[in-house]
Design a protein around this motif. Structure first.
Motif, PDB file in Angstrom:
ATOM      1  N   LYS A  29      45.000  26.460  17.966  1.00 36.47           N
ATOM      2  CA  LYS A  29      45.003  25.503  16.844  1.00 36.47           C
ATOM      3  C   LYS A  29      44.652  26.161  15.513  1.00 36.47           C
ATOM      4  N   ALA A  30      44.087  27.343  15.552  1.00 36.53           N
ATOM      5  CA  ALA A  30      43.673  28.031  14.323  1.00 36.53           C
ATOM      6  C   ALA A  30      44.861  28.789  13.739  1.00 36.53           C
ATOM      7  N   ALA A  31      45.254  28.401  12.535  1.00 34.92           N
ATOM      8  CA  ALA A  31      46.343  29.115  11.852  1.00 34.92           C
ATOM      9  C   ALA A  31      45.842  30.482  11.417  1.00 34.92           C
ATOM     10  N   ASN A  32      46.686  31.475  11.567  1.00 38.27           N
ATOM     11  CA  ASN A  32      46.343  32.833  11.163  1.00 38.27           C
ATOM     12  C   ASN A  32      47.114  33.224   9.914  1.00 38.27           C
ATOM     13  N   ILE A  33      46.481  34.056   9.089  1.00 42.69           N
ATOM     14  CA  ILE A  33      47.204  34.690   7.991  1.00 42.69           C
ATOM     15  C   ILE A  33      47.030  36.194   8.156  1.00 42.69           C
ATOM     16  N   SER A  34      47.969  36.915   7.611  1.00 39.72           N
ATOM     17  CA  SER A  34      47.933  38.372   7.702  1.00 39.72           C
ATOM     18  C   SER A  34      47.033  38.953   6.617  1.00 39.72           C
ATOM     19  N   THR A  35      46.634  40.184   6.828  1.00 41.18           N
ATOM     20  CA  THR A  35      45.860  40.891   5.809  1.00 41.18           C
ATOM     21  C   THR A  35      46.682  41.067   4.542  1.00 41.18           C
ATOM     22  N   ASN A  36      47.995  41.232   4.689  1.00 39.88           N
ATOM     23  CA  ASN A  36      48.857  41.355   3.498  1.00 39.88           C
ATOM     24  C   ASN A  36      48.845  40.072   2.681  1.00 39.88           C
ATOM     25  N   THR A  37      48.915  38.922   3.354  1.00 31.51           N
ATOM     26  CA  THR A  37      48.893  37.642   2.644  1.00 31.51           C
ATOM     27  C   THR A  37      47.570  37.453   1.912  1.00 31.51           C
ATOM     28  N   LEU A  38      46.459  37.719   2.607  1.00 35.56           N
ATOM     29  CA  LEU A  38      45.162  37.574   1.946  1.00 35.56           C
ATOM     30  C   LEU A  38      45.064  38.509   0.746  1.00 35.56           C
ATOM     31  N   SER A  39      45.483  39.723   0.901  1.00 35.82           N
ATOM     32  CA  SER A  39      45.446  40.689  -0.203  1.00 35.82           C
ATOM     33  C   SER A  39      46.260  40.186  -1.393  1.00 35.82           C
ATOM     34  N   ASP A  40      47.435  39.633  -1.127  1.00 38.11           N
ATOM     35  CA  ASP A  40      48.274  39.072  -2.204  1.00 38.11           C
ATOM     36  C   ASP A  40      47.563  37.924  -2.907  1.00 38.11           C
ATOM     37  N   TRP A  41      46.941  37.027  -2.129  1.00 36.93           N
ATOM     38  CA  TRP A  41      46.208  35.908  -2.730  1.00 36.93           C
ATOM     39  C   TRP A  41      45.059  36.413  -3.597  1.00 36.93           C
TER      40      TRP A  41
END
Length: 188
Positions: A29-41
């Protein structure tokens, strides 16, 4: 923010891939984001202002290193206590909450704990909530920016324990912490 050295490190090793897969299955149920996405944000000024980074590790791990701007929460706390910490950091309903720990287990637990809390209230969470895939170990392995307790840049991460610490590249493990854990048999 300084340039990050992520070339040739974007593909995690087999141990990291297996860990990510296991955690994703356990906490579906936990959505994951990539390290690349977090870095972009984090690099985008508008997105960065809506971001709350929750470090879900104990103090002994948090003081070694953390992702810049992260606040620590105890993964064993009740949802209400964690929500207080989020509300202290962000009141914007369009905020994004990103949880991380060493490899993703405890942070996924937090995401699902918060989701369950809102489900029991009969409402949706007011924010988007994510687990950082591979958490700080993947972040560190990719050479991304981390800071220590004094907000000084550091390459090191707390190895958590002798087993999970192996998915963190050996030169990134805080040696004195690793030696202490191996000598005392501590699990972290």
């Amino acid at each position: 923010m300084a340039e990050e050295n992520t070339e040739d490190k974007s593909k995690p090793g087999v141990g990291m891939r297996m860990t990510i897969s296991m955690i994703s299955k356990k906490f579906s149920k936990a959505a994951n984001i990539s390290t690349n996405t977090l870095s972009d944000w984090m690099r985008n000024e508008v997105e960065a202002q809506k971001l709350v980074l929750l470090d879900c590790r104990p103090e002994e791990e948090f003081v070694v290193s953390r992702i810049p701007g992260a606040v620590r929460v105890d993964y064993e706390n009740e949802a209400e206590k964690i929500l207080e910490k989020i509300q202290d950091e962000q009141t914007d309903k369009s905020a994004r909450i990103v949880c991380y720990c060493a490899a993703g287990y405890r942070s996924s637990l937090i995401v699902e704990k918060l989701q369950d809390h809102f489900k029991k209230l009969g409402t949706k969470p007011p924010w988007e909530m994510y687990n950082l895939e591979g958490s700080i170990f993947k972040w560190a392995n990719e050479g991304r920016t981390m800071v220590d307790v004094n907000d000084k840049r550091t390459p090191f991460a707390h190895p958590y324990n002798a087993v999970f610490g192996k998915i963190l590249e050996s030169h990134l493990r805080r040696k004195d912490v690793q030696d202490q854990k191996e000598n005392t048999g501590s699990k972290g």
